[in-house]
Design a protein around this motif. Sequence first.
Motif, PDB file in Angstrom:
ATOM      1  N   SER A 106       0.809  -1.221   0.000  1.00  0.00           N
ATOM      2  CA  SER A 106       0.000   0.000   0.000  1.00  0.00           C
ATOM      3  C   SER A 106       0.842   1.270   0.000  1.00  0.00           C
ATOM      4  CB  SER A 106      -0.929   0.001   1.219  1.00  0.00           C
ATOM      5  OG  SER A 106      -0.164  -0.054   2.412  1.00  0.00           O
ATOM      6  N   GLY A 107       2.150   1.159   0.117  1.00  0.00           N
ATOM      7  CA  GLY A 107       2.982   2.363   0.169  1.00  0.00           C
ATOM      8  C   GLY A 107       4.405   2.024   0.579  1.00  0.00           C
ATOM      9  N   HIS A 108       5.183   3.047   0.891  1.00  0.00           N
ATOM     10  CA  HIS A 108       6.578   2.880   1.290  1.00  0.00           C
ATOM     11  C   HIS A 108       6.755   3.235   2.756  1.00  0.00           C
ATOM     12  CE1 HIS A 108       7.012   3.080  -3.093  1.00  0.00           C
ATOM     13  NE2 HIS A 108       8.183   2.496  -2.934  1.00  0.00           N
ATOM     14  N   THR A 109       7.812   2.704   3.321  1.00  0.00           N
ATOM     15  CA  THR A 109       8.169   3.071   4.684  1.00  0.00           C
ATOM     16  C   THR A 109       9.683   3.309   4.732  1.00  0.00           C
ATOM     17  OG1 THR A 109       8.096   2.398   7.009  1.00  0.00           O
ATOM     18  CG2 THR A 109       8.517   0.674   5.404  1.00  0.00           C
ATOM     19  N   ASP A 110      10.119   4.266   5.538  1.00  0.00           N
ATOM     20  CA  ASP A 110      11.536   4.622   5.651  1.00  0.00           C
ATOM     21  C   ASP A 110      12.171   3.846   6.805  1.00  0.00           C
ATOM     22  OD1 ASP A 110      11.470   6.417   3.564  1.00  0.00           O
ATOM     23  OD2 ASP A 110      10.817   8.064   4.854  1.00  0.00           O
ATOM     24  N   VAL A 111      13.314   3.214   6.515  1.00  0.00           N
ATOM     25  CA  VAL A 111      14.085   2.491   7.530  1.00  0.00           C
ATOM     26  C   VAL A 111      15.303   3.350   7.869  1.00  0.00           C
ATOM     27  CG1 VAL A 111      15.373   0.399   8.086  1.00  0.00           C
ATOM     28  CG2 VAL A 111      13.305   0.277   6.655  1.00  0.00           C
ATOM     29  N   GLN A 112      15.460   3.681   9.130  1.00  0.00           N
ATOM     30  CA  GLN A 112      16.560   4.542   9.564  1.00  0.00           C
ATOM     31  C   GLN A 112      17.849   3.733   9.744  1.00  0.00           C
ATOM     32  OE1 GLN A 112      16.170   7.831   9.670  1.00  0.00           O
ATOM     33  NE2 GLN A 112      14.041   7.495   9.044  1.00  0.00           N
ATOM     34  N   HIS A 113      18.970   4.433   9.583  1.00  0.00           N
ATOM     35  CA  HIS A 113      20.279   3.794   9.789  1.00  0.00           C
ATOM     36  C   HIS A 113      20.425   3.374  11.253  1.00  0.00           C
ATOM     37  CE1 HIS A 113      24.561   4.168  11.055  1.00  0.00           C
ATOM     38  NE2 HIS A 113      24.730   3.399  10.002  1.00  0.00           N
ATOM     39  N   SER A 114      20.964   2.159  11.470  1.00  0.00           N
ATOM     40  CA  SER A 114      21.204   1.676  12.830  1.00  0.00           C
ATOM     41  C   SER A 114      22.503   0.872  12.837  1.00  0.00           C
ATOM     42  CB  SER A 114      20.033   0.806  13.317  1.00  0.00           C
ATOM     43  OG  SER A 114      19.935  -0.361  12.530  1.00  0.00           O
ATOM     44  N   VAL A 115      23.115   0.748  14.004  1.00  0.00           N
ATOM     45  CA  VAL A 115      24.381   0.050  14.135  1.00  0.00           C
ATOM     46  C   VAL A 115      24.481  -0.516  15.548  1.00  0.00           C
ATOM     47  CG1 VAL A 115      25.581   2.164  14.828  1.00  0.00           C
ATOM     48  CG2 VAL A 115      26.903   0.276  13.875  1.00  0.00           C
ATOM     49  N   SER A 116      25.188  -1.617  15.666  1.00  0.00           N
ATOM     50  CA  SER A 116      25.455  -2.187  16.990  1.00  0.00           C
ATOM     51  C   SER A 116      26.864  -2.777  16.991  1.00  0.00           C
ATOM     52  CB  SER A 116      24.431  -3.283  17.341  1.00  0.00           C
ATOM     53  OG  SER A 116      24.562  -4.374  16.451  1.00  0.00           O
ATOM     54  N   LEU A 117      27.547  -2.656  18.131  1.00  0.00           N
ATOM     55  CA  LEU A 117      28.894  -3.215  18.317  1.00  0.00           C
ATOM     56  C   LEU A 117      28.831  -4.140  19.533  1.00  0.00           C
ATOM     57  CD1 LEU A 117      32.272  -1.333  18.155  1.00  0.00           C
ATOM     58  CD2 LEU A 117      31.783  -2.853  20.064  1.00  0.00           C
ATOM     59  N   SER A 118      29.188  -5.394  19.316  1.00  0.00           N
ATOM     60  CA  SER A 118      29.180  -6.387  20.406  1.00  0.00           C
ATOM     61  C   SER A 118      30.590  -6.921  20.591  1.00  0.00           C
ATOM     62  CB  SER A 118      28.228  -7.534  20.063  1.00  0.00           C
ATOM     63  OG  SER A 118      26.928  -7.044  19.793  1.00  0.00           O
ATOM     64  N   TRP A 119      31.003  -7.062  21.845  1.00  0.00           N
ATOM     65  CA  TRP A 119      32.333  -7.601  22.156  1.00  0.00           C
ATOM     66  C   TRP A 119      32.230  -9.120  22.303  1.00  0.00           C
ATOM     67  CZ3 TRP A 119      35.976  -4.242  21.310  1.00  0.00           C
ATOM     68  CH2 TRP A 119      35.723  -2.874  21.476  1.00  0.00           C
ATOM     69  N   LEU A 120      33.024  -9.848  21.480  1.00  0.00           N
ATOM     70  CA  LEU A 120      33.044 -11.311  21.549  1.00  0.00           C
ATOM     71  C   LEU A 120      34.172 -11.797  22.439  1.00  0.00           C
ATOM     72  CD1 LEU A 120      32.377 -12.083  17.772  1.00  0.00           C
ATOM     73  CD2 LEU A 120      30.738 -11.755  19.636  1.00  0.00           C
ATOM     74  N   SER A 121      34.962 -10.852  22.961  1.00  0.00           N
ATOM     75  CA  SER A 121      36.019 -11.162  23.928  1.00  0.00           C
ATOM     76  C   SER A 121      36.020 -10.036  24.958  1.00  0.00           C
ATOM     77  CB  SER A 121      37.377 -11.277  23.220  1.00  0.00           C
ATOM     78  OG  SER A 121      37.751 -10.020  22.664  1.00  0.00           O
ATOM     79  N   GLN A 122      37.011 -10.035  25.816  1.00  0.00           N
ATOM     80  CA  GLN A 122      37.093  -8.984  26.815  1.00  0.00           C
ATOM     81  C   GLN A 122      37.257  -7.623  26.118  1.00  0.00           C
ATOM     82  OE1 GLN A 122      36.622  -9.497  29.977  1.00  0.00           O
ATOM     83  NE2 GLN A 122      36.893  -7.379  30.602  1.00  0.00           N
ATOM     84  N   PRO A 123      36.383  -6.652  26.407  1.00  0.00           N
ATOM     85  CA  PRO A 123      36.485  -5.353  25.723  1.00  0.00           C
ATOM     86  C   PRO A 123      37.695  -4.555  26.230  1.00  0.00           C
ATOM     87  CG  PRO A 123      34.795  -5.259  27.405  1.00  0.00           C
ATOM     88  CD  PRO A 123      35.255  -6.697  27.347  1.00  0.00           C
ATOM     89  N   PRO A 124      38.136  -3.566  25.458  1.00  0.00           N
ATOM     90  CA  PRO A 124      39.236  -2.706  25.930  1.00  0.00           C
ATOM     91  C   PRO A 124      38.846  -1.974  27.206  1.00  0.00           C
ATOM     92  CG  PRO A 124      38.828  -2.382  23.574  1.00  0.00           C
ATOM     93  CD  PRO A 124      37.693  -3.209  24.097  1.00  0.00           C
ATOM     94  N   GLU A 125      39.833  -1.530  27.929  1.00  0.00           N
ATOM     95  CA  GLU A 125      39.588  -0.830  29.185  1.00  0.00           C
ATOM     96  C   GLU A 125      38.782   0.458  28.913  1.00  0.00           C
ATOM     97  OE1 GLU A 125      42.105   1.038  32.968  1.00  0.00           O
ATOM     98  OE2 GLU A 125      43.130   0.038  31.298  1.00  0.00           O
ATOM     99  N   GLY A 126      37.741   0.643  29.690  1.00  0.00           N
ATOM    100  CA  GLY A 126      36.900   1.826  29.544  1.00  0.00           C
ATOM    101  C   GLY A 126      35.701   1.623  28.642  1.00  0.00           C
ATOM    102  N   GLU A 127      35.628   0.479  27.894  1.00  0.00           N
ATOM    103  CA  GLU A 127      34.500   0.212  27.014  1.00  0.00           C
ATOM    104  C   GLU A 127      33.440  -0.614  27.750  1.00  0.00           C
ATOM    105  OE1 GLU A 127      33.929   1.339  24.091  1.00  0.00           O
ATOM    106  OE2 GLU A 127      35.848   2.286  23.662  1.00  0.00           O
ATOM    107  N   PRO A 128      32.138  -0.327  27.537  1.00  0.00           N
ATOM    108  CA  PRO A 128      31.093  -1.099  28.221  1.00  0.00           C
ATOM    109  C   PRO A 128      31.045  -2.538  27.723  1.00  0.00           C
ATOM    110  CG  PRO A 128      30.136   0.403  26.607  1.00  0.00           C
ATOM    111  CD  PRO A 128      31.594   0.735  26.684  1.00  0.00           C
ATOM    112  N   ARG A 129      30.837  -3.475  28.622  1.00  0.00           N
ATOM    113  CA  ARG A 129      30.813  -4.907  28.271  1.00  0.00           C
ATOM    114  C   ARG A 129      29.645  -5.245  27.363  1.00  0.00           C
ATOM    115  NH1 ARG A 129      31.441  -8.889  26.373  1.00  0.00           N
ATOM    116  NH2 ARG A 129      32.056 -10.935  27.141  1.00  0.00           N
ATOM    117  N   GLU A 130      28.498  -4.574  27.559  1.00  0.00           N
ATOM    118  CA  GLU A 130      27.311  -4.920  26.781  1.00  0.00           C
ATOM    119  C   GLU A 130      27.364  -4.378  25.356  1.00  0.00           C
ATOM    120  OE1 GLU A 130      26.574  -1.231  29.261  1.00  0.00           O
ATOM    121  OE2 GLU A 130      27.404  -3.267  29.546  1.00  0.00           O
TER     122      GLU A 130
END
Length: 985
Positions: A106-130
């Motif tokens: 019935s029409g178009h819809t706009d999808v906004q840009h999104s991004v995610s970063l996940s740590w698969l090992s121990q993150p660098p110091e100062g970076e959030p684990r999640e």
Amino acid sequence: MRLHRLELSAFGPFRDRQVVDFDELGADGLFLLHGDTGAGKTTVLDAIVFALYGEVPGARNQAKALRCDTAEPGARTWVALELSVRGHRLRLERNPEYRRLKKDGSGHTDVQHSVSLSWLSQPPEGEPREGLTRAREVGQTVRRLLGMSAEQFCHVALLPQGDFARFLRADAGQRADLLEQLFGTGRYSEVERWFKETRQLRGGELERVRAEADRLVARITQVAGGEPDVGEDRVRWLDDLEKDLVRRGENARAEHRRLDRERERAERTLTARRELADKVDRVRRATAELTELSGQEETVRRCEAELDAARRAVAVVNADREWETGLRRLRECERLLRQARTECPDVDATREAEPAETLRARAVELREEAAVLAEREAEAEQQHHDQRRVAELEEEIAADSAADAELAERQRQLPEEIERARARSQEAEQAPQRLETLTARCAELEEALRVARELPEADARCAEARLRAQRAVDEHQTARQHLQDVRERRLAGMAAELAGDLCEGTACPVCGATRHPDPADPAEQSVGAEDERRAREAEALAQRRRDEERAALEEAERECARLREQLADRTEAPLREEYERASAERAELEELVEQRHTRAERLAELEADVERVNGDRVELANRISANRSARDSLLATIEQRRQRLRAARGEFDTVAARRNSLIDRAEHLDRVATAGDEHERALEWEAEQRRARERVAVENGFATAEEALGAAREQRRIDEVDEWLARVRRREAAARATLDELAGVDPEAEVDVEGAAAEAERARLRAEEAGTVAADLERRAAEIAELGGELRRVHARLEPVEAEFAELDALTDVVNGQGQNARRMTLRSYVLAARLEQVAEAATVRLRHMSDGRYSFEHSDEQGPHGKRGGLDLRVRDDYSGRSRSTRTLSGGETFLASLSLALGLADVVGAEAGGAMLDTLFIDEGFGTLDGDTLDLVMDALDELRAGGRVVGLVSHVDELRQRIPVRLRVRKSRSGSSLGIES
């Protein structure tokens, strides 16, 4: 940095989900990326860059078209990348901003840009684990780990051979642009620009201070009234000028004081003569005045007698006026009495007047009769009110009957209107879905129209930039030719230039002789060092303008290419027609959407009208019945009251008319009686005033009142005679007082006033002229003192400003490759030359290995031809010939080797310069088809050294021989249903 896994879906030509396992693909350290043209090899590299930085390399990023055109409406466009950086493993997942069809179509819809970063090992110091989900935070983390921007990454990890082949053949300006992007040396250009702008600013300040000093000198010279003879020392000139003005001012003030004393003496002489002349004149006039007054004595006596009689007659005149007032009152009373008797119908004007008491008694009888009719008048008023009410009821009955007929017609029409309103409401309810689709189409067309309108202006700007660039080239050629000509002419006249500095007895700097018998004479058009300097500066300025105009032309051409790519061969006229059609349809749908609630409310109103019309008809029937009953009752009451009122009004039309007639007759009788009383009183007053007039005439010395009235005069005449007599007396007294005061003055004496006045005027003019000169000198001295103070303050500021500007000017020339800068290199060129030297050293190691020790890079910072700035010259040394030659002379295969070496060397230098992570995964793009078998073996050996160091190298190529040499391959296949990826071994 090492890549582990790439996933993408609905991205570029890949409709379905694709997975690339780089751990499996790079297990041997080397793999081949190949496939058909247009299958999507470049898209794989784009996906890696997009996952890291949210953008794709080059012009593709401006297109913003990353979604697969054949993707399912509900499919999501996304890219995921797993990699290890600095000992940390992470996963990046992004989707671009795109527009997709709704699942229901019935029409178009706009999808906004999104991004995610996940740590698969121990993150660098100062970076959030999640992990992170904000684009800005993810971008900062990636750039911090990799140590480079997206543009640097594309040149370091994705080695585009075509770009470096162009870099090899480029001139200094083009090389500088690329190196500046890679090494981020734009700040040095900012430093150069800062020095130029600061010099211009400080130069402007210096010129303003100098101009202010010149203005003050000119103003001081103008105030001093002389020609400017300032010399080198302006302060000393100012001191001398101020002393001269002080001396001249003192002399002028002394002369003014002397002439002012002469003026005072002349004015005192003039005052004395004027006083004597005035006294002689007053004595002459007083004597003439007394002679004239002695001839008017008889006239004075007559006027005094006339004035006395007129003053005595004033009282008689006043009494006569009172009598005339009483006479006029009597006549007015007689007229009013006659009028009242004529207007009164109950009085016979031909008969003798009746007493006032009788007339008033008859008036009382008439008023009593009128009072009896007051009650019948109230019934007559009620009769009129009831008759009007009957008429109102008739009108209400007729109106309600007509309204009932209209409601019956409305009751018949309502079902058809309700059906039409229901259809219109359903149409409006369906409009929003259609409007959403059409709005998206209008937005697309509007953007295309904007681009189509911008394209002619961009073409025009491009044409103008091309013309300016050509003019700049011509001007630079002319300036360069002029410089060459000046240099040749100076060399030709160098002997005359040296001869100009020779002095007899002084040693010649060329031959050492102290005698110069035949020095060379300068030619007619000889030039010197200053002429050469100006020509050289003009040539450098033309060169800078040429470079600037060429950069502007390239920018304009890039803008035109971008706009044409967006239009995709569409033109403005068809786009405008399609946009107008879509806009018109959208306007209709918007109107329907706006009317949705209105139409629904209209349907509800019509449905409610059915019940309302039924209720209104019942209400009208009840009101018509009640009004008819009230009308019949009033008609019966009106008929009964009509008989009583007929007897009460008699011969008059109404009871009120008969009652008003009786009251009018009574009032007329009262007026006749009152007029009779007034007439009697007026007769008595007139007789009394006539007697008083005669008595006042006798009392004021007149025989009769008529005699007194004959002696009376108007007040104006009395005032004139009295004033004339007073004036005569004052003239006589003044003349006698003057003669008494000036008894010793001879009226025949002659006094010379004009001579004294002329002498006093000459003395005054001389004094004023001297005062003007003194005041002017004093004013000029004060103004010059004020201006001199400003000039001294300006000179105090000028010296440090000149010193600061001279230092800044010299330093700016050095920073911008001029003045004392022997290499003629700007600060930016110097830094880039150092970076290019590092790149050449790193690339030489690769190139010598790949060319079996034959070729190496050489970097030179010498000046170019015709004094052109150097520092970015790159050449290739051929050990076979032992000579260096231009990189443009390399063959196709040699160019590939040099480009690959340069790309690898640049990757090493940029990585070290950025301080980023080690790049364990590299991609090398095309160019292997230009190599022979032996050279290809050398290149493969060099690549083996790369992977031996732990790196994974991916080659992007169509060469069949590479498929035989490289066992592990990533194959890209294309089809109508979308491209796909697969690992072959």
